[in-house]
Design a protein around this motif. Structure first.
Motif, PDB file in Angstrom:
ATOM      1  N   LEU A   9       0.823  -1.207   0.000  1.00 45.76           N
ATOM      2  CA  LEU A   9       0.000   0.000   0.000  1.00 45.76           C
ATOM      3  C   LEU A   9       0.863   1.266   0.000  1.00 45.76           C
ATOM      4  CD1 LEU A   9      -2.836  -0.982   2.516  1.00 45.76           C
ATOM      5  CD2 LEU A   9      -3.045  -0.717   0.038  1.00 45.76           C
ATOM      6  N   GLU A  10       1.958   1.234   0.770  1.00 46.10           N
ATOM      7  CA  GLU A  10       2.818   2.419   0.882  1.00 46.10           C
ATOM      8  C   GLU A  10       3.579   2.708  -0.413  1.00 46.10           C
ATOM      9  OE1 GLU A  10       3.088   4.644   3.264  1.00 46.10           O
ATOM     10  OE2 GLU A  10       1.643   3.661   4.567  1.00 46.10           O
ATOM     11  N   ARG A  12       2.307   2.785  -3.396  1.00 46.50           N
ATOM     12  CA  ARG A  12       1.448   3.686  -4.175  1.00 46.50           C
ATOM     13  C   ARG A  12       1.879   3.768  -5.637  1.00 46.50           C
ATOM     14  NH1 ARG A  12       1.397   8.508   0.372  1.00 46.50           N
ATOM     15  NH2 ARG A  12       0.575   7.213   2.043  1.00 46.50           N
ATOM     16  N   ASN A  13       1.973   2.607  -6.229  1.00 45.78           N
ATOM     17  CA  ASN A  13       2.313   2.478  -7.646  1.00 45.78           C
ATOM     18  C   ASN A  13       3.724   2.959  -7.982  1.00 45.78           C
ATOM     19  OD1 ASN A  13      -0.282   1.448  -8.323  1.00 45.78           O
ATOM     20  ND2 ASN A  13      -1.096   3.550  -8.353  1.00 45.78           N
ATOM     21  N   ARG A  14       4.563   3.123  -6.966  1.00 41.70           N
ATOM     22  CA  ARG A  14       5.961   3.475  -7.215  1.00 41.70           C
ATOM     23  C   ARG A  14       6.823   2.216  -7.210  1.00 41.70           C
ATOM     24  NH1 ARG A  14       7.125   7.493  -2.373  1.00 41.70           N
ATOM     25  NH2 ARG A  14       5.895   5.848  -1.342  1.00 41.70           N
ATOM     26  N   GLU A 176       0.837   9.341   6.556  1.00 40.25           N
ATOM     27  CA  GLU A 176       1.000   9.769   5.182  1.00 40.25           C
ATOM     28  C   GLU A 176       2.311  10.511   5.020  1.00 40.25           C
ATOM     29  OE1 GLU A 176      -2.356  12.106   4.315  1.00 40.25           O
ATOM     30  OE2 GLU A 176      -3.765  10.435   4.335  1.00 40.25           O
TER      31      GLU A 176
END
Length: 274
Positions: A9-10, A12-14, A176
């Motif tokens: 999740l962390e 974030r598509n990176r 965040e």
């Protein structure tokens, strides 16, 4: 939440290599080991794993650029040699609230030449006699222990040697990541506030200057009025003197007329006698 799912999740598509800051606080490690991380996180500089039920650091991957590591409120009692082997650039280490009981457990940290700050709050080792003196003697590269240096001077809020730019503000209340753009916006707002203050100061100086000029003009006008009043008084004095002179001349004319009348009377008497 499971630690592996949290890592996903962390991201974030990176890609892992694009991540510099990673917060995994309060997730769950069912076997007490680190999961979901790999050597692909090669550019990671800040890693936080607070209260995730850690018992061992054995699965920690090699993170050559890691500078700050948060491991507080876990169940670690040793195995710190892993940090010396896999996090060679480490500057700040927080082991507060773990099960470290003796000074010798910290000996592997001697191999971290850049380590400047170490926190061991709520660890049993802090109850030992001469605890602080012993730790500073064991780790001569250390500057701050539990937030204070060897002379009991408190560490600054942000240590430039320990933090990269913006490192202290990477996490929000919900875990965040706060971006560098927000920090730049805050800096711009501060600069704008300073400019506004400078402009207000300049305006105040201009107003003060105008007030001083007006006061000087008023003083000059008052001085001129005073001079005019004095001249008027002198003119009045001159007029008074002239009036007095005229009054003094009138009796003299009367005396002349009286003498003339007396002379005429005498002449009349002489005529009658003749």
């Amino acid at each position: 939440m499971d630690i592996k799912r949290r890592v996903t999740l962390e991201l974030r598509n990176r890609k892992p290599g694009e991540v510099k800051d990673l917060v995994l606080d309060n997730c769950f490690s069912d076997d007490g080991k680190i999961g979901g991380l790999s050597s692909e996180f090669e550019n990671l500089e800040f890693l936080s794993m607070v209260d995730i039920n850690l018992v061992s650091l054995a699965n920690l991957p090699k993170l050559p650029r890691l500078r700050k590591l948060e491991l507080s409120d876990n169940h670690l009692s040793g195995g710190l040699e892993v940090l010396a082997e896999r996090t060679p650039s480490l500057v700040q280490l927080n082991l507060s609230g773990n099960k470290i009981k003796d000074i010798n457990t910290l000996e592997p940290l001697k191999k971290l030449p850049n380590l400047k700050s170490l926190d061991l709050f709520k660890c049993d080792v802090t109850m030992l006699m001469s605890y602080r003196e012993s730790v500073f003697a064991l780790l001569p590269q250390l500057t701050y222990l539990d937030g204070y240096d060897a002379d009991d001077k408190e560490a600054p809020d942000s240590d430039p040697e320990a933090d990269r730019e913006g490192l202290d503000s990477v996490c929000g209340e919900n875990g965040e990541v706060i971006g560098e753009e927000e920090e730049e916006e805050e800096e711009e707002e501060e600069e704008l506030d300073e400019d506004v203050i400078d402009d207000e100061d300049e305006d105040d100086e201009d107003v003060d200057g105008e007030e001083d000029e007006e006061e000087e003009e008023e003083e000059e006008d008052e001085e001129e009025d005073g001079v005019d009043d004095e001249e008027d008084e002198e003119d009045e004095d001159d007029d008074g003197e002239e009036d007095e002179e005229e009054e003094g001349e009138e009796p003299q004319h009367g005396e002349k007329r009286k003498r003339a009348a007396d002379d005429e009377g005498e002449d009349s008497e002489e005529d009658e006698e003749d």
